[in-house]
Design a protein around this motif. Structure first.
Motif, PDB file in Angstrom:
ATOM      1  N   LYS A  90       0.824  -1.210   0.000  1.00 30.13           N
ATOM      2  CA  LYS A  90       0.000   0.000   0.000  1.00 30.13           C
ATOM      3  C   LYS A  90       0.860   1.264   0.000  1.00 30.13           C
ATOM      4  CE  LYS A  90      -3.648  -2.385   2.575  1.00 30.13           C
ATOM      5  NZ  LYS A  90      -4.098  -2.655   3.941  1.00 30.13           N
ATOM      6  N   ASN A  91       0.193   2.394   0.026  1.00 25.87           N
ATOM      7  CA  ASN A  91       0.841   3.710   0.030  1.00 25.87           C
ATOM      8  C   ASN A  91       1.665   3.953  -1.234  1.00 25.87           C
ATOM      9  OD1 ASN A  91      -0.224   4.314   2.603  1.00 25.87           O
ATOM     10  ND2 ASN A  91       1.443   3.130   3.545  1.00 25.87           N
ATOM     11  N   LEU A  92       1.011   3.799  -2.379  1.00 28.06           N
ATOM     12  CA  LEU A  92       1.669   4.006  -3.667  1.00 28.06           C
ATOM     13  C   LEU A  92       1.555   5.469  -4.083  1.00 28.06           C
ATOM     14  CD1 LEU A  92       0.212   0.877  -5.492  1.00 28.06           C
ATOM     15  CD2 LEU A  92       2.274   1.036  -4.087  1.00 28.06           C
ATOM     16  N   LEU A 121       9.252  -1.531 -16.065  1.00 33.33           N
ATOM     17  CA  LEU A 121       7.799  -1.539 -16.280  1.00 33.33           C
ATOM     18  C   LEU A 121       7.147  -0.222 -15.851  1.00 33.33           C
ATOM     19  CD1 LEU A 121       6.949  -5.151 -15.008  1.00 33.33           C
ATOM     20  CD2 LEU A 121       7.503  -4.424 -17.335  1.00 33.33           C
ATOM     21  N   ASN A 122       7.926   0.649 -15.218  1.00 39.04           N
ATOM     22  CA  ASN A 122       7.404   1.950 -14.771  1.00 39.04           C
ATOM     23  C   ASN A 122       6.144   1.814 -13.918  1.00 39.04           C
ATOM     24  OD1 ASN A 122       9.355   3.712 -15.944  1.00 39.04           O
ATOM     25  ND2 ASN A 122       8.487   3.144 -17.951  1.00 39.04           N
ATOM     26  N   LEU A 123       6.220   0.974 -12.926  1.00 34.40           N
ATOM     27  CA  LEU A 123       5.092   0.760 -12.033  1.00 34.40           C
ATOM     28  C   LEU A 123       5.062   1.839 -10.957  1.00 34.40           C
ATOM     29  CD1 LEU A 123       5.728  -3.067 -11.514  1.00 34.40           C
ATOM     30  CD2 LEU A 123       4.109  -2.034 -13.121  1.00 34.40           C
ATOM     31  N   ARG A 124       4.004   1.804 -10.159  1.00 38.44           N
ATOM     32  CA  ARG A 124       3.925   2.753  -9.042  1.00 38.44           C
ATOM     33  C   ARG A 124       4.762   2.276  -7.856  1.00 38.44           C
ATOM     34  NH1 ARG A 124      -2.082   3.087  -7.967  1.00 38.44           N
ATOM     35  NH2 ARG A 124      -2.031   1.105  -9.090  1.00 38.44           N
ATOM     36  N   ILE A 125       5.298   1.066  -7.948  1.00 36.89           N
ATOM     37  CA  ILE A 125       6.340   0.683  -6.999  1.00 36.89           C
ATOM     38  C   ILE A 125       7.644   0.648  -7.769  1.00 36.89           C
ATOM     39  CG2 ILE A 125       5.166  -0.540  -5.130  1.00 36.89           C
ATOM     40  CD1 ILE A 125       5.548  -3.099  -6.685  1.00 36.89           C
ATOM     41  N   HIS A 126       8.653   1.241  -7.163  1.00 39.36           N
ATOM     42  CA  HIS A 126       9.969   1.314  -7.770  1.00 39.36           C
ATOM     43  C   HIS A 126      10.922   0.625  -6.804  1.00 39.36           C
ATOM     44  CE1 HIS A 126      13.146   3.220 -10.215  1.00 39.36           C
ATOM     45  NE2 HIS A 126      13.813   3.299  -9.075  1.00 39.36           N
ATOM     46  N   PHE A 127      11.859  -0.139  -7.349  1.00 31.19           N
ATOM     47  CA  PHE A 127      12.812  -0.836  -6.481  1.00 31.19           C
ATOM     48  C   PHE A 127      14.179  -0.173  -6.575  1.00 31.19           C
ATOM     49  CE2 PHE A 127       9.529  -3.912  -7.455  1.00 31.19           C
ATOM     50  CZ  PHE A 127       9.275  -4.484  -6.222  1.00 31.19           C
ATOM     51  N   GLN A 128      14.854  -0.143  -5.447  1.00 29.75           N
ATOM     52  CA  GLN A 128      16.178   0.463  -5.400  1.00 29.75           C
ATOM     53  C   GLN A 128      17.096  -0.411  -4.558  1.00 29.75           C
ATOM     54  OE1 GLN A 128      16.233   4.278  -3.477  1.00 29.75           O
ATOM     55  NE2 GLN A 128      18.399   4.629  -3.930  1.00 29.75           N
ATOM     56  N   SER A 161      -0.809  -4.569   6.853  1.00 32.46           N
ATOM     57  CA  SER A 161      -0.723  -3.104   6.822  1.00 32.46           C
ATOM     58  C   SER A 161      -0.104  -2.593   5.528  1.00 32.46           C
ATOM     59  CB  SER A 161       0.066  -2.594   8.032  1.00 32.46           C
ATOM     60  OG  SER A 161       1.373  -3.108   8.008  1.00 32.46           O
ATOM     61  N   GLY A 162       0.253  -3.521   4.609  1.00 31.44           N
ATOM     62  CA  GLY A 162       0.699  -3.093   3.285  1.00 31.44           C
ATOM     63  C   GLY A 162       2.193  -2.903   3.126  1.00 31.44           C
ATOM     64  N   ALA A 262      -0.845  -7.691 -15.570  1.00 24.53           N
ATOM     65  CA  ALA A 262      -1.278  -7.884 -14.186  1.00 24.53           C
ATOM     66  C   ALA A 262      -0.528  -6.947 -13.252  1.00 24.53           C
ATOM     67  CB  ALA A 262      -1.060  -9.337 -13.774  1.00 24.53           C
ATOM     68  N   LEU A 263       0.769  -6.804 -13.460  1.00 26.21           N
ATOM     69  CA  LEU A 263       1.568  -5.901 -12.627  1.00 26.21           C
ATOM     70  C   LEU A 263       1.087  -4.460 -12.786  1.00 26.21           C
ATOM     71  CD1 LEU A 263       5.081  -7.519 -13.108  1.00 26.21           C
ATOM     72  CD2 LEU A 263       4.181  -6.802 -10.884  1.00 26.21           C
ATOM     73  N   ASN A 264       0.810  -4.077 -14.028  1.00 28.85           N
ATOM     74  CA  ASN A 264       0.335  -2.731 -14.270  1.00 28.85           C
ATOM     75  C   ASN A 264      -1.053  -2.493 -13.680  1.00 28.85           C
ATOM     76  OD1 ASN A 264       1.886  -0.669 -15.906  1.00 28.85           O
ATOM     77  ND2 ASN A 264       2.405  -2.557 -16.982  1.00 28.85           N
ATOM     78  N   TYR A 265      -1.873  -3.526 -13.712  1.00 35.84           N
ATOM     79  CA  TYR A 265      -3.226  -3.414 -13.165  1.00 35.84           C
ATOM     80  C   TYR A 265      -3.173  -3.182 -11.648  1.00 35.84           C
ATOM     81  CZ  TYR A 265      -8.136  -4.615 -12.328  1.00 35.84           C
ATOM     82  OH  TYR A 265      -9.455  -4.596 -11.973  1.00 35.84           O
ATOM     83  N   LEU A 266      -2.294  -3.908 -10.977  1.00 38.48           N
ATOM     84  CA  LEU A 266      -2.241  -3.828  -9.517  1.00 38.48           C
ATOM     85  C   LEU A 266      -1.333  -2.706  -9.020  1.00 38.48           C
ATOM     86  CD1 LEU A 266      -1.996  -7.653  -8.796  1.00 38.48           C
ATOM     87  CD2 LEU A 266      -3.973  -6.183  -8.391  1.00 38.48           C
ATOM     88  N   TYR A 267      -0.305  -2.402  -9.791  1.00 36.56           N
ATOM     89  CA  TYR A 267       0.685  -1.397  -9.352  1.00 36.56           C
ATOM     90  C   TYR A 267       0.927  -0.326 -10.389  1.00 36.56           C
ATOM     91  CZ  TYR A 267       1.676  -4.433  -5.377  1.00 36.56           C
ATOM     92  OH  TYR A 267       1.580  -5.158  -4.232  1.00 36.56           O
TER      93      TYR A 267
END
Ligand SMILES: [Zn+2]
Length: 267
Positions: A90-92, A121-128, A161-162, A262-267
């Motif tokens: 959560k909290n995207l 993929l330019n999702l709303r979650i980014h990994f670093q 809690s996400g 699916a990744l784009n749909y959820l994130y």
């Protein structure tokens, strides 16, 4: 090599019949098995790991997981691909840091590559990737096969809690990846484990035979397609292997077109 029809069992590489271990260790109580089944997970090859239970080869179900009800969607794309999730992060938008410690250099390269594949993929979650204390910590363990079962990697699902699951364990035992692990193979396993950490279950949870190659009792990881959300515009027929298939074929498996949807749909 003899192995269980579990996630990323190296034996599936050669299309050898995967051997299903029957029965459970005495340490897994009937009540716990009932609970695992009620959540829609396979009760074959359940292993106790501290306070948690390892199911479907690589998923750690915590005590919290066992007592909670999933409210996440069950996405259906093709007959063979259902992107069932547990909890979502959560909290995207947000950045999830990943650190790796006490593992050979090839694991660090594989981690960087897996992170790059998500970020492309330019999702709303980014990994670093960070040097230490990441939100997801990748650590090694060394464990040979027992009872025909070897764990190549494991992880778990986000908290209620996400927060993403906070640890990926990778087996450094030579019987897991060989003495000189293949970079692409390691990358795909880490990519898959990250998928669990952000809430993805196995794409073929309803029929492990699709990737694991055997049809035995316990292959069905849960009810198929009940209440599933069909993502508009996606195919109804089977397509090439998803990155979240339960069993590896030993190759460098990455996101297919449906995985990306699916990744784009959820994130
Ligand atoms: Zn898995």
């Amino acid at each position: 090599m003899i192995c269980a029809a579990s996630l990323f069992s190296a034996c599936t590489k050669n299309d050898e019949p995967a051997e299903k271990k029957t029965g459970q260790a005495a340490e897994v109580s009937a009540d716990v098995l009932k609970n695992i089944a009620a959540l829609g997970f396979s009760t074959a090859d359940v292993h106790k790991r501290g306070d948690a239970y390892l199911v479907e080869g690589d998923i750690l179900l915590t005590q919290e997981n066992l007592s909670e009800t999933s409210t996440s969607p069950n996405l259906r794309i093709a007959e063979t691909e259902q992107y069932r999730t547990k909890n979502l992060v959560k909290n995207l938008p947000r950045t999830i840091t990943v650190s790796i410690s006490n593992l050979p250099a090839v694991y660090a390269t594989a981690t960087a590559d897996a992170v790059d594949r998500y970020n492309e993929l330019n999702l709303r979650i980014h990994f670093q990737v960070v040097s230490n204390n990441g939100n997801i910590k990748i650590v090694g363990f060394n464990e040979g096969p027992s009872d025909g079962f070897i764990t190549l990697g494991s992880s778990g699902f986000p908290t209620s809690s996400g927060q993403p699951y906070n640890e990926i364990q990778m087996n450094t035992n030579p019987q897991a990846y060989g003495s000189d692990p293949d970079l692409g193979y390691l990358t795909s396993v880490i990519q898959h484990e990250i998928g669990h950490c952000i809430g993805f279950r196995h794409t073929d949870y309803f029929n492990r035979a699709f990737s694991c190659g055997t049809v035995t009792a316990g292959n069905n990881e849960g009810s198929a397609g009940i209440g599933a959300i069909w993502i508009p515009g996606t195919p109804a027929s089977a397509s090439a292997g998803s990155w979240m298939l339960a069993c590896s074929n030993g190759s460098d498996r990455t996101f297919n077109t449906n995985d990306k949807k699916a990744l784009n749909y959820l994130y």
